[in-house]
Design a protein around this motif. Structure first.
Motif, PDB file in Angstrom:
ATOM      1  N   UNK A   1       0.827  -1.212   0.000  1.00 28.35           N
ATOM      2  CA  UNK A   1       0.000   0.000   0.000  1.00 28.35           C
ATOM      3  C   UNK A   1       0.861   1.262   0.000  1.00 28.35           C
ATOM      4  N   UNK A   2       1.952   1.245   0.741  1.00 34.44           N
ATOM      5  CA  UNK A   2       2.810   2.423   0.848  1.00 34.44           C
ATOM      6  C   UNK A   2       3.785   2.551  -0.319  1.00 34.44           C
ATOM      7  N   UNK A   3       3.813   1.556  -1.202  1.00 34.95           N
ATOM      8  CA  UNK A   3       4.711   1.628  -2.351  1.00 34.95           C
ATOM      9  C   UNK A   3       6.157   1.338  -2.011  1.00 34.95           C
ATOM     10  N   UNK A   4       6.394   0.617  -0.935  1.00 32.91           N
ATOM     11  CA  UNK A   4       7.754   0.245  -0.539  1.00 32.91           C
ATOM     12  C   UNK A   4       8.222  -0.934  -1.398  1.00 32.91           C
ATOM     13  N   UNK A   5       8.510  -0.645  -2.652  1.00 30.79           N
ATOM     14  CA  UNK A   5       8.808  -1.694  -3.625  1.00 30.79           C
ATOM     15  C   UNK A   5      10.253  -2.179  -3.571  1.00 30.79           C
ATOM     16  N   UNK A   6      11.073  -1.560  -2.750  1.00 32.98           N
ATOM     17  CA  UNK A   6      12.468  -1.981  -2.661  1.00 32.98           C
ATOM     18  C   UNK A   6      12.723  -2.972  -1.538  1.00 32.98           C
ATOM     19  N   UNK A   7      11.674  -3.381  -0.835  1.00 32.17           N
ATOM     20  CA  UNK A   7      11.836  -4.386   0.216  1.00 32.17           C
ATOM     21  C   UNK A   7      11.974  -5.770  -0.397  1.00 32.17           C
TER      22      UNK A   7
ATOM     23  N   UNK B   1       4.141  -7.827  -6.227  1.00 30.67           N
ATOM     24  CA  UNK B   1       2.767  -7.761  -5.721  1.00 30.67           C
ATOM     25  C   UNK B   1       2.215  -6.342  -5.890  1.00 30.67           C
ATOM     26  N   UNK B   2       3.048  -5.321  -5.660  1.00 33.56           N
ATOM     27  CA  UNK B   2       2.606  -3.942  -5.886  1.00 33.56           C
ATOM     28  C   UNK B   2       2.116  -3.787  -7.320  1.00 33.56           C
ATOM     29  N   UNK B   3       2.885  -4.284  -8.279  1.00 35.12           N
ATOM     30  CA  UNK B   3       2.487  -4.188  -9.688  1.00 35.12           C
ATOM     31  C   UNK B   3       1.199  -4.964  -9.949  1.00 35.12           C
ATOM     32  N   UNK B   4       1.021  -6.109  -9.301  1.00 36.85           N
ATOM     33  CA  UNK B   4      -0.186  -6.920  -9.511  1.00 36.85           C
ATOM     34  C   UNK B   4      -1.453  -6.149  -9.178  1.00 36.85           C
ATOM     35  N   UNK B   5      -1.366  -5.247  -8.206  1.00 37.90           N
ATOM     36  CA  UNK B   5      -2.558  -4.508  -7.774  1.00 37.90           C
ATOM     37  C   UNK B   5      -2.562  -3.044  -8.179  1.00 37.90           C
ATOM     38  N   UNK B   6      -1.439  -2.531  -8.704  1.00 37.00           N
ATOM     39  CA  UNK B   6      -1.352  -1.080  -8.880  1.00 37.00           C
ATOM     40  C   UNK B   6      -0.546  -0.628 -10.095  1.00 37.00           C
ATOM     41  N   UNK B   7      -0.210  -1.517 -11.007  1.00 38.33           N
ATOM     42  CA  UNK B   7       0.579  -1.115 -12.181  1.00 38.33           C
ATOM     43  C   UNK B   7      -0.224  -0.192 -13.093  1.00 38.33           C
TER      44      UNK B   7
ATOM     45  N   UNK C   1      -9.578  -4.068  -0.758  1.00 36.18           N
ATOM     46  CA  UNK C   1      -8.786  -3.220  -1.656  1.00 36.18           C
ATOM     47  C   UNK C   1      -8.042  -2.136  -0.879  1.00 36.18           C
ATOM     48  N   UNK C   2      -8.674  -1.557   0.129  1.00 38.27           N
ATOM     49  CA  UNK C   2      -8.046  -0.484   0.906  1.00 38.27           C
ATOM     50  C   UNK C   2      -6.817  -0.961   1.670  1.00 38.27           C
ATOM     51  N   UNK C   3      -6.652  -2.267   1.859  1.00 40.50           N
ATOM     52  CA  UNK C   3      -5.441  -2.791   2.496  1.00 40.50           C
ATOM     53  C   UNK C   3      -4.253  -2.759   1.537  1.00 40.50           C
ATOM     54  N   UNK C   4      -4.525  -2.691   0.245  1.00 40.14           N
ATOM     55  CA  UNK C   4      -3.479  -2.783  -0.777  1.00 40.14           C
ATOM     56  C   UNK C   4      -3.172  -1.461  -1.467  1.00 40.14           C
ATOM     57  N   UNK C   5      -4.142  -0.558  -1.516  1.00 44.92           N
ATOM     58  CA  UNK C   5      -3.924   0.674  -2.265  1.00 44.92           C
ATOM     59  C   UNK C   5      -4.840   1.770  -1.761  1.00 44.92           C
ATOM     60  N   UNK C   6      -4.395   2.982  -1.965  1.00 41.37           N
ATOM     61  CA  UNK C   6      -5.213   4.136  -1.621  1.00 41.37           C
ATOM     62  C   UNK C   6      -6.274   4.328  -2.697  1.00 41.37           C
TER      63      UNK C   6
ATOM     64  N   UNK D   1      -6.948   0.738 -14.191  1.00 38.83           N
ATOM     65  CA  UNK D   1      -7.431  -0.565 -14.656  1.00 38.83           C
ATOM     66  C   UNK D   1      -7.060  -1.713 -13.715  1.00 38.83           C
ATOM     67  N   UNK D   2      -5.909  -1.668 -13.124  1.00 34.42           N
ATOM     68  CA  UNK D   2      -5.353  -2.803 -12.383  1.00 34.42           C
ATOM     69  C   UNK D   2      -5.792  -2.787 -10.923  1.00 34.42           C
ATOM     70  N   UNK D   3      -6.008  -3.993 -10.367  1.00 30.31           N
ATOM     71  CA  UNK D   3      -6.308  -4.132  -8.949  1.00 30.31           C
ATOM     72  C   UNK D   3      -7.702  -3.705  -8.565  1.00 30.31           C
ATOM     73  N   UNK D   4      -8.695  -4.412  -9.078  1.00 25.15           N
ATOM     74  CA  UNK D   4     -10.095  -4.091  -8.795  1.00 25.15           C
ATOM     75  C   UNK D   4     -10.709  -5.146  -7.873  1.00 25.15           C
ATOM     76  N   UNK D   5     -11.555  -4.696  -6.974  1.00 22.42           N
ATOM     77  CA  UNK D   5     -12.347  -5.586  -6.112  1.00 22.42           C
ATOM     78  C   UNK D   5     -11.481  -6.654  -5.431  1.00 22.42           C
ATOM     79  N   UNK D   6     -10.369  -6.239  -4.841  1.00 18.70           N
ATOM     80  CA  UNK D   6      -9.517  -7.183  -4.117  1.00 18.70           C
ATOM     81  C   UNK D   6     -10.338  -7.697  -2.943  1.00 18.70           C
TER      82      UNK D   6
END
Length: 189
Positions: A94-100, A107-113, A154-159, A135-140
């Motif tokens: 959710x926070x976009x910490x993609x370097x961890x 997974x970030x890309x799977x829901x937010x690319x 969905x709110x657990x994964x993205x704003x 378009x990406x990451x609907x109705x998680x």
């Protein structure tokens, strides 16, 4: 198996799930100047993808990342040389910490690319002509405890996606914008 060990676990379904093969956080589509699709990438968008979440304390990452962690039992890509995915913190996603570690960028890309269309010119130059950031990451979703109802996570994964702002423009600005759209259309066709 994790539930048998007493670890809270649930199944998650992501609709319009991105498969970002090159981990650039976008799903790229290339077309030539006539609009014909070129197969220059292995990126794709799946109707849906399913993974598990389990509740962990993350001493390795810090307490901020405690909570639900993504574990994919059906990874399609190698991570550190083997087929695995996770445990990636949903807070990191959710926070976009993609370097961890632990595939948080995948997974970030799977829901937010972003879905980006490019014109690939014959001189190896590419030009961005369209980008869809919604378009990406609907109705998680996951199943509700004690019923067959769907719970939207969905709110657990993205704003929430930014809303479009309505504003007034003059007729001459509108007319000029139509000319710009026509140029894009002619270029793409």
């Amino acid at each position: 198996v994790l539930r048998c060990l007493g670890i809270p676990t649930r199944v998650i379904t992501n609709f319009n799930s991105a498969h970002d093969k090159n981990i650039n956080l976008s799903i790229d589509k290339y077309v030539d100047i006539s609009g014909k699709t070129l197969h220059l990438t292995e990126d794709s968008v799946w109707n849906f993808h399913v993974w598990n979440e389990s509740w962990f304390i993350r001493r390795d990452l810090g307490s901020f990342y405690d909570g639900w962690q993504v574990l994919d039992a059906t990874p399609q890509e190698k991570s550190k040389g083997i087929y695995q995915c996770g445990p990636a913190s949903t807070k990191a996603i959710k926070e976009g910490d993609v370097n961890l570690d632990y595939d948080s960028s995948f997974v970030f890309a799977a829901v937010n690319a972003d879905c980006v269309t490019w014109i690939h010119h014959s001189n190896k130059r590419k030009e961005r002509i369209f980008s869809d950031t919604r378009k990406i990451g609907k109705f998680i979703s996951t199943k509700a405890v004690g019923s067959n109802s769907r719970v939207d996570v969905t709110a657990n994964y993205k704003y929430p996606e930014a809303k479009e702002i309505s504003f007034k423009i003059s007729y001459s600005q509108y007319k000029n914008s139509l000319m710009d759209d026509r140029k894009i259309l002619v270029t793409a066709v």
